[in-house]
Scaffold this motif. Structure first.
Motif, short mmCIF file in Angstrom:
data_model
loop_
_atom_site.label_atom_id
_atom_site.label_comp_id
_atom_site.label_asym_id
_atom_site.label_seq_id
_atom_site.Cartn_x
_atom_site.Cartn_y
_atom_site.Cartn_z
N TRP A 162 -1.28 -7.07 -0.30
CA TRP A 162 -1.61 -5.67 -0.07
C TRP A 162 -1.05 -4.85 -1.22
N ALA A 163 -1.80 -3.82 -1.63
CA ALA A 163 -1.34 -2.96 -2.73
C ALA A 163 -1.86 -1.54 -2.51
N ARG A 164 -1.07 -0.57 -2.97
CA ARG A 164 -1.46 0.85 -2.86
C ARG A 164 -0.60 1.66 -3.81
N GLY A 165 -1.02 2.91 -4.04
CA GLY A 165 -0.23 3.84 -4.83
C GLY A 165 0.73 4.62 -3.95
N GLU A 166 1.92 4.98 -4.49
CA GLU A 166 2.94 5.71 -3.71
C GLU A 166 3.66 6.71 -4.60
N THR A 167 4.00 7.84 -3.99
CA THR A 167 4.93 8.80 -4.58
C THR A 167 6.06 9.01 -3.59
N ASP A 168 6.94 9.97 -3.88
CA ASP A 168 8.05 10.24 -2.96
C ASP A 168 7.56 10.73 -1.60
#
Length: 294
Positions: free
Chosen positions: A227-233
């Motif tokens: 599984w993969a995704r973009g993240e910020t704070d």
């Protein structure tokens, strides 16, 4: 010469003369107007006056009490059925007794509840063990030489470097799956859009390319194992399929020793590009992070 009638000192002036008493004329005051002023009414007596026995009539009974109310009642002779009865309420001791009984009942109920809870906690037979399944495992970060990195690289806030670090996790069948990011494009175009800009103003397409390898005695499907995704704070950005070829969400099965190249595309507001990272994980593994080149 007419004889002046005698007047008894016990005569009741409030009682009309009895016509059957033998006299036919009016009382002394009416019979002789000259004598009326001279005859003074005796003082009122509390004793009922009886007529003279010579009157020949019956003697009425004294009133005594009328329905339980004495004739000399302070109410001034008011009818007893018009006199309001005294209201009867609970005495003070009865109110106190009722409140005490209610409080005792509440305390007794609370005691039963506490006893039941304590009994429930003390009884070992009520506890049921639930199998939470396998615990999440930490991924391993390897450098370009294949050596394990233990300085915290790959954690959120200290992401790994694209093209240098590789992540590995164990699989349920006893094998391992390895993921290596080869490129991240923070200003990517949409190859499958035919040259048409399909993004809204203020948003940017970011694409990460991954090489996924499986080693083990079985096989795994890439779209289920990785599984993969973009993240910020503050935000997470899931993969958007249909914008680039070979998306991770359509990854095929891998057998022992096979490698497959897939792409992960996310659409991110331009203001979040400075803090954007990519997280990669497996269903049983803890996530590891890649930094987005600036």
């Amino acid at each position: 010469m007419a004889t002046t009638p005698s007047t008894s000192s016990t005569y009741d002036w409030d009682t009309e003369p009895d016509p059957t008493a033998g006299g036919t004329g009016p009382g002394p005051a009416a019979g002789n107007a000259d004598l009326a002023p001279a005859v003074a009414a005796p003082a009122a007596s509390a004793t009922w006056a009886h007529p003279s026995p010579s009157a020949g009539g019956h003697s009425p009974e004294p009133p005594g009490e009328i329905d339980g109310l004495d004739a000399t009642h302070p109410a001034g002779g008011a009818r007893p059925w018009t006199t309001p009865k005294t209201s009867k309420g609970f005495p003070a001791w009865a109110v106190v007794a009722i409140v005490a009984v209610v409080l005792l009942a509440l305390l007794a109920g609370l005691g039963l509840l506490v006893s039941a809870v304590r009994s429930f906690i003390a009884d070992d037979t009520v506890w049921v063990e639930v199998d939470d399944g396998p615990a999440f495992t930490d991924g391993v970060v390897l450098d370009a030489s294949g050596n394990q990195v233990t300085d915290g690289t790959g954690m959120f806030g200290q992401p790994a470097t694209v093209g240098e670090h590789t992540f590995t996790w164990p699989t349920l069948d006893g094998g391992t799956v390895s993921v290596r990011a080869t490129a991240i494009d923070p200003d990517a175009t949409v190859p499958l859009a035919g040259g048409v800009d399909v993004l809204q103003p203020g948003y940017q397409l970011v694409v990460m390319t991954l090489d996924v390898t499986y080693e083990g005695d079985s096989s795994v499907r890439i779209n289920e194992e990785v599984w993969a995704r973009g993240e910020t704070d503050l935000m997470t950005y899931p993969e958007v399929a249909g914008l680039v070829p070979n998306p991770l969400s359509e990854g095929a099965a891998l057998a022992d020793g096979q490698t497959l190249t897939v792409a992960v595309a996310v659409v991110v507001p331009e203001g979040d590009l400075d803090t954007l990272q990519f997280s990669v994980e497996t269903p049983e593994g803890m996530p590891l992070y890649y930094a987005v080149p600036r």
